[in-house]
Design an enzyme around this catalytic site. Structure first.
Site, PDB file in Angstrom:
ATOM      1  N   GLU A   6      13.390  17.746 -18.677  1.00  0.00           N
ATOM      2  CA  GLU A   6      12.155  16.948 -18.596  1.00  0.00           C
ATOM      3  C   GLU A   6      12.511  15.937 -16.959  1.00  0.00           C
ATOM      4  O   GLU A   6      12.084  15.234 -15.818  1.00  0.00           O
ATOM      5  CB  GLU A   6      11.858  16.591 -18.791  1.00  0.00           C
ATOM      6  CG  GLU A   6      10.516  15.265 -19.441  1.00  0.00           C
ATOM      7  CD  GLU A   6      10.200  14.174 -20.326  1.00  0.00           C
ATOM      8  OE1 GLU A   6      10.911  14.497 -21.170  1.00  0.00           O
ATOM      9  OE2 GLU A   6       9.985  13.243 -20.105  1.00  0.00           O
ATOM     10  N   ARG A  28      -1.128   5.971  15.841  1.00  0.00           N
ATOM     11  CA  ARG A  28      -1.748   4.417  16.261  1.00  0.00           C
ATOM     12  C   ARG A  28      -1.025   3.606  16.992  1.00  0.00           C
ATOM     13  O   ARG A  28       0.025   3.838  16.827  1.00  0.00           O
ATOM     14  CB  ARG A  28      -1.811   4.006  14.136  1.00  0.00           C
ATOM     15  CG  ARG A  28      -2.178   2.129  14.314  1.00  0.00           C
ATOM     16  CD  ARG A  28      -3.841   2.696  14.056  1.00  0.00           C
ATOM     17  NE  ARG A  28      -4.553   0.901  14.276  1.00  0.00           N
ATOM     18  CZ  ARG A  28      -5.771   0.676  14.646  1.00  0.00           C
ATOM     19  NH1 ARG A  28      -6.367   1.369  14.000  1.00  0.00           N
ATOM     20  NH2 ARG A  28      -5.352  -0.484  13.422  1.00  0.00           N
ATOM     21  N   GLU A  74      15.369   1.802 -16.086  1.00  0.00           N
ATOM     22  CA  GLU A  74      17.333   1.141 -17.208  1.00  0.00           C
ATOM     23  C   GLU A  74      17.868   1.696 -17.912  1.00  0.00           C
ATOM     24  O   GLU A  74      19.042   1.929 -18.052  1.00  0.00           O
ATOM     25  CB  GLU A  74      16.512  -0.134 -17.622  1.00  0.00           C
ATOM     26  CG  GLU A  74      15.795  -0.917 -16.486  1.00  0.00           C
ATOM     27  CD  GLU A  74      14.576  -0.999 -15.916  1.00  0.00           C
ATOM     28  OE1 GLU A  74      14.085  -0.301 -16.140  1.00  0.00           O
ATOM     29  OE2 GLU A  74      14.796  -1.736 -14.474  1.00  0.00           O
TER      30      GLU A  74
END
Ligand SMILES: Cc1cc2nc3c(=O)[nH]c(=O)nc-3n(C[C@H](O)[C@H](O)[C@H](O)COP(=O)(O)OP(=O)(O)OC[C@H]3O[C@@H](n4cnc5c(N)ncnc54)[C@H](O)[C@@H]3O)c2cc1C
Length: 381
Positions: free
Chosen positions: A243, A269, A368
């Site tokens: 997972e 840009r 954590e």
């Protein structure tokens, strides 16, 4: 990018098919799903037909016996498209994986083909309002009465919560036994006493149905027990490495996306008579992020190789999740900065990536907790 060596030509063919599926069936609808808070139910059937659900299952259970690289490709292609609505990974890589690994033959035959076809959507019910990281603290009870379990309790933040037809539910079967008193029970959502709560409003993953679930004297036969009583904690631990690796795969793909979008945008840009990419700050920041992305991509691919050999340790998977999700959050933040105000507009993919990324440092084990796992290992005798 350093050439990736883990894929074979058949994987690349599958990638093309997945990419086409995402372009055709997901991208055009994603914004509407974000407004509606859920993807179309029909998408799951189409994904099943296209082979995007549970590819790892053997053919007898509806899959095509594919290796984990096929899951990797699905995760990468969804991440590449910013398609955070369909929670296929929870369904295929967690719920179906649990049933395949720990289920009885009857349970596998009953549920897995329907999950591979998208007829049934799976959810994993672990977290509760009072317990997430510390799963031992869950309060949902399953009390045995004759040939049935009677389930009472509630879950929160459950992905696929509105659409699911089957829940792998973590319950306390022996509340005095701590982690050893927790069991997984398969709960069909048409059982009396089961209700879905709110589809929760989130800062990101807006097209994903993340919900509360309530269980009020829900009765299921004891044959719905997954594996043996008291073993849920062990089962969950044995699947966590995959997972967490899957989360890392998604995270590093988002980082590469963010860099690509930002390089393209800053080349166009202009400000103060230059393009944004002409500023040294832009090139330095992107160079740093690019270097980190290169290193973490190579690390993740090595972890995938280890996982294919069944040699990936929970500590390495925790490191992959921690490093890649931390980088994901920092990279989308730093990249968004180069878009100026446009970066704050949801029509820009970088803005969506920003709000969708934050959860990655929390769900699937907070950063954590990953540090705890790694730290404990460093200081073990
Ligand atoms: C969008 C979304 C989808 C989700 N999908 C699912 C799902 O499908 N199924 C499911 O069961 N759950 C799901 N979750 C729940 C998710 O897994 C939990 O939110 C996560 O595990 C953290 O649990 P918690 O929210 O209770 O936080 P808590 O356990 O209360 O922790 C809060 C914070 O405390 C700190 N902390 C916790 N433990 C430690 C420690 N040992 N050391 C140091 N600090 C620590 C961390 O900073 C942590 O973020 C989902 C959540 C979200 C937001």
């Amino acid at each position: 990018m350093i050439p990736r060596t883990i894929f074979q030509p058949e994987h690349e063919q599958f990638r093309d098919a997945v990419r086409r599926f995402v372009e055709r069936e997901i991208t055009p609808h994603h914004e509407r799903w974000e407004d509606e808070g859920v993807v179309d139910r029909e998408l799951w059937k189409k994904a099943g037909e296209a082979g995007l659900l549970c590819p790892n299952l053997p053919e007898e259970y509806g899959g095509y016996g594919a290796d984990y690289l096929y899951n990797v490709i699905i995760i990468e292609e969804l991440a590449r498209a910013g398609a955070t609505g369909p929670a296929f990974s929870v369904h295929s890589d967690m719920v179906a994986t649990y049933i395949f690994a720990f289920g009885s033959e009857e349970q596998k035959q009953r549920w897995l083909p329907k999950m591979a076809s998208g007829e049934v959507i799976g959810a994993l019910g672990l977290t509760e309002p009072s317990a997430g990281s510390d799963l031992k603290g869950i309060r949902t009870r399953a009390i045995r009465e004759g040939d049935e379990y009677v389930i009472n309790g509630q879950k929160v933040y459950i992905s696929n919560g509105q659409l699911c037809g089957l829940i792998v539910l973590a319950c306390k079967t022996d509340p005095d036994a701590g982690a050893r008193g927790m069991s997984f029970i398969l709960v069909e959502t048409d059982r009396a006493g089961f209700t879905r709560g709110r589809n929760l409003k989130k800062i990101g993953l807006k097209a994903q149905d993340t919900s509360e679930l309530f269980f009020d004297n829900v009765r299921v036969p004891v044959s719905n027990l997954l594996g043996s009583e008291g073993n849920a904690f062990g089962m969950a631990m044995s699947k966590l490495a995959e997972e967490r690796l899957s989360i890392a795969v998604s995270a590093i793909t988002v980082v590469e996306n963010a860099l690509r979008w930002t390089i393209d945008y800053t080349k166009q840009r202009k400000a103060f008579g230059k393009t944004i990419s002409d500023f040294q700050n832009t090139r330095f920041k992107l160079a740093e992020l690019h270097g980190e992305a290169l290193a973490k991509r190579v690390f993740v691919d090595r972890c995938i190789e280890q996982h294919l050999k069944k040699e990936l340790s929970p500590v390495e998977a925790a490191a992959a999740k921690m490093l890649c999700t931390e980088l994901q959050c920092r990279a989308v933040d730093e990249c968004l900065q180069f878009f100026g105000g446009y970066g704050y507009m949801l029509e820009y993919p970088i803005a969506r990536a920003y709000i969708d990324s934050r959860i990655r440092r929390i769900a699937g084990g907070a950063s954590e907790v990953m540090r705890e796992i790694i730290g404990r290992d460093l200081f073990k005798d």
